[in-house]
Design a protein around this motif. Sequence first.
Motif, PDB file in Angstrom:
ATOM      1  N   LEU A   1       1.149  11.947   3.600  1.00  0.00           N
ATOM      2  CA  LEU A   1       1.673  12.052   4.960  1.00  0.00           C
ATOM      3  C   LEU A   1       0.587  11.776   5.988  1.00  0.00           C
ATOM      4  O   LEU A   1       0.807  11.048   6.972  1.00  0.00           O
ATOM      5  N   LYS A   2      -0.599  12.331   5.761  1.00  0.00           N
ATOM      6  CA  LYS A   2      -1.704  12.106   6.695  1.00  0.00           C
ATOM      7  C   LYS A   2      -2.116  10.637   6.701  1.00  0.00           C
ATOM      8  O   LYS A   2      -2.405  10.067   7.763  1.00  0.00           O
TER       9      LYS A   2
ATOM     10  N   PHE B   1       0.829  -1.203   0.000  1.00  0.00           N
ATOM     11  CA  PHE B   1       0.000   0.000   0.000  1.00  0.00           C
ATOM     12  C   PHE B   1       0.867   1.258   0.000  1.00  0.00           C
ATOM     13  O   PHE B   1       0.554   2.243  -0.675  1.00  0.00           O
ATOM     14  N   MET B   2       1.964   1.231   0.746  1.00  0.00           N
ATOM     15  CA  MET B   2       2.858   2.395   0.777  1.00  0.00           C
ATOM     16  C   MET B   2       3.526   2.610  -0.579  1.00  0.00           C
ATOM     17  O   MET B   2       3.772   3.758  -0.988  1.00  0.00           O
ATOM     18  N   ILE B   3       3.817   1.524  -1.288  1.00  0.00           N
ATOM     19  CA  ILE B   3       4.365   1.660  -2.644  1.00  0.00           C
ATOM     20  C   ILE B   3       3.350   2.338  -3.551  1.00  0.00           C
ATOM     21  O   ILE B   3       3.686   3.236  -4.336  1.00  0.00           O
ATOM     22  N   ALA B   4       2.081   1.915  -3.429  1.00  0.00           N
ATOM     23  CA  ALA B   4       1.014   2.529  -4.226  1.00  0.00           C
ATOM     24  C   ALA B   4       0.836   3.997  -3.854  1.00  0.00           C
ATOM     25  O   ALA B   4       0.643   4.857  -4.729  1.00  0.00           O
ATOM     26  N   LEU B   5       0.901   4.315  -2.557  1.00  0.00           N
ATOM     27  CA  LEU B   5       0.796   5.713  -2.120  1.00  0.00           C
ATOM     28  C   LEU B   5       1.922   6.550  -2.704  1.00  0.00           C
ATOM     29  O   LEU B   5       1.711   7.697  -3.117  1.00  0.00           O
ATOM     30  N   ASN B   6       3.118   5.979  -2.718  1.00  0.00           N
ATOM     31  CA  ASN B   6       4.266   6.704  -3.251  1.00  0.00           C
ATOM     32  C   ASN B   6       4.105   7.051  -4.726  1.00  0.00           C
ATOM     33  O   ASN B   6       4.702   8.007  -5.226  1.00  0.00           O
ATOM     34  N   LYS B   7       3.280   6.282  -5.422  1.00  0.00           N
ATOM     35  CA  LYS B   7       2.993   6.557  -6.825  1.00  0.00           C
ATOM     36  C   LYS B   7       1.860   7.578  -6.993  1.00  0.00           C
ATOM     37  O   LYS B   7       1.478   7.905  -8.118  1.00  0.00           O
ATOM     38  N   ASN B   8       1.313   8.066  -5.854  1.00  0.00           N
ATOM     39  CA  ASN B   8       0.208   9.040  -5.861  1.00  0.00           C
ATOM     40  C   ASN B   8      -1.016   8.518  -6.632  1.00  0.00           C
ATOM     41  O   ASN B   8      -1.620   9.235  -7.429  1.00  0.00           O
ATOM     42  N   TRP B   9      -1.381   7.286  -6.364  1.00  0.00           N
ATOM     43  CA  TRP B   9      -2.478   6.671  -7.088  1.00  0.00           C
ATOM     44  C   TRP B   9      -3.856   7.107  -6.588  1.00  0.00           C
ATOM     45  O   TRP B   9      -4.835   6.979  -7.316  1.00  0.00           O
TER      46      TRP B   9
ATOM     47  N   MET C   1      -2.045   5.353   9.345  1.00  0.00           N
ATOM     48  CA  MET C   1      -1.686   3.929   9.305  1.00  0.00           C
ATOM     49  C   MET C   1      -0.791   3.561  10.477  1.00  0.00           C
ATOM     50  O   MET C   1      -0.973   2.508  11.108  1.00  0.00           O
ATOM     51  N   GLY C   2       0.181   4.422  10.773  1.00  0.00           N
ATOM     52  CA  GLY C   2       1.095   4.150  11.875  1.00  0.00           C
ATOM     53  C   GLY C   2       0.379   4.078  13.208  1.00  0.00           C
ATOM     54  O   GLY C   2       0.624   3.168  14.014  1.00  0.00           O
TER      55      GLY C   2
END
Length: 463
Positions: free
Chosen positions: A258-259, A244-252, A264-265
Amino acid sequence: MGIEEYLAEIKNQIRDKTAREFASNELKAHIEDRAEGLQKNGMDHDSAVLQAVKEMGDPVSVGVDLDRIHRPRLEWKFLLYVIYISILSVGVMYPMYFAMNSGNITNGDYVRPFLFGKIFTVLLGLVVMVIVYRLDYTILAGRSCKIAAVFLILMTVSFYFFGWHINGVTWFLCIRGLTFSSRALFLMYLPMFAGILYDYRNKGVDALFKIFLWMIAPVVSARIYGDITLPFAIFMLFSESILFMIALNKNWYRVNNLKVLTGMGIGFAASLALFILRIMNSSDYQKMRLKIWLLHYGLTFGSVDTTDVEYMNYINRCLDNIFLRSRFIGKSESAIEVAQNMSESLADYILATIAATCGKLAVAVIIISLIALAVYVFSISIKQKNSLGSIVGCSCGIVIAVQIVSNIMIVFGFLPLAATTLPFFSLGVNDIMAGYILLGLVMSIYRYQDIRVEKEPVTTLLA
């Protein structure tokens, strides 16, 4: 010759159907752009189109060139490396088989520790890998949710009726003499979850809640048909979170990354705390592992059964002694003697047996080789032009990498003792097959990298 006639002749030269359409659309866009430029220079529309088509060249020659470019490819270096890993996994079995003075190292009904059984399993795994390589992974595009739903329903129903319970946990599915590991089967969910992440692109905040439900779905499934173990839940949720973080990094998903990561954390920390509290108030054998591991570091929570403490500490002491007594190269009789005393546990901690029978150098070579394999998988995945191929390939790399790291950390005492797998080296047939299926999927992604090409989605990052 008009555009349609020209493109039809080109498509006749291209063998792959998807590549045919992709190349045709690309050429059509080039022709239209060129024709538009000619019209701006004063040429009428029909003449501009004819001129643009003429400038593209002979359609047969162009089609042959495109067929050569957009064709399935085999990553020979990756295949050879997988064969090397396979030979290495079989090679260490020879000294293990003879040095342990027995054809059965683990005495478990769910493994095939015999030498020729291992050879057959590896060969079968390679065949399965080739079959998966020939399949088109893009079947997941637009269908991942349906495929995942069917998979989870089948898993839940099958294990509910045909599950094999051990110590209160449903580990295996037994149907007409065939036995399947739940742990190995659930590994197949990760590529499906990667496809789900891909399908929810550009759907905004609403997609995040749906993704969360798909993230906990396998854990819920396991809870329905049997008691869920903490290692299984952590493995699945941790692997899915990385994806999921990889997908977030792609701005999908057009959200503030950040929020989302902060949420998630907090959620992960809260869930882990609640899970640990539940464990501390339980006396169940399977959940006693964490208490005993914490006790090893001087931390005590709740009551701990002295029998369990002695057993678990015994395994840890044996593992420590095996590595301590193992030679740098070759077998160590004293280490083998210790290994034979804990034979029923060595299926999960295969590195200890390898250290005793082959030496510490063999262990180091295996660890380095497997880490290099995981890096190789990630390298292939991140270079893909197709977003689906990239995220699915990363899911395979994550599964392999997390298994490698967790197995090593458990064997050397950095994590609590738990059922674990060292990819391609552990003795479980199902686990070996799962590993080769994942590698076949990676090879399929590489095979179609010049055919299943797409542009990255247009995304907007919200403040």
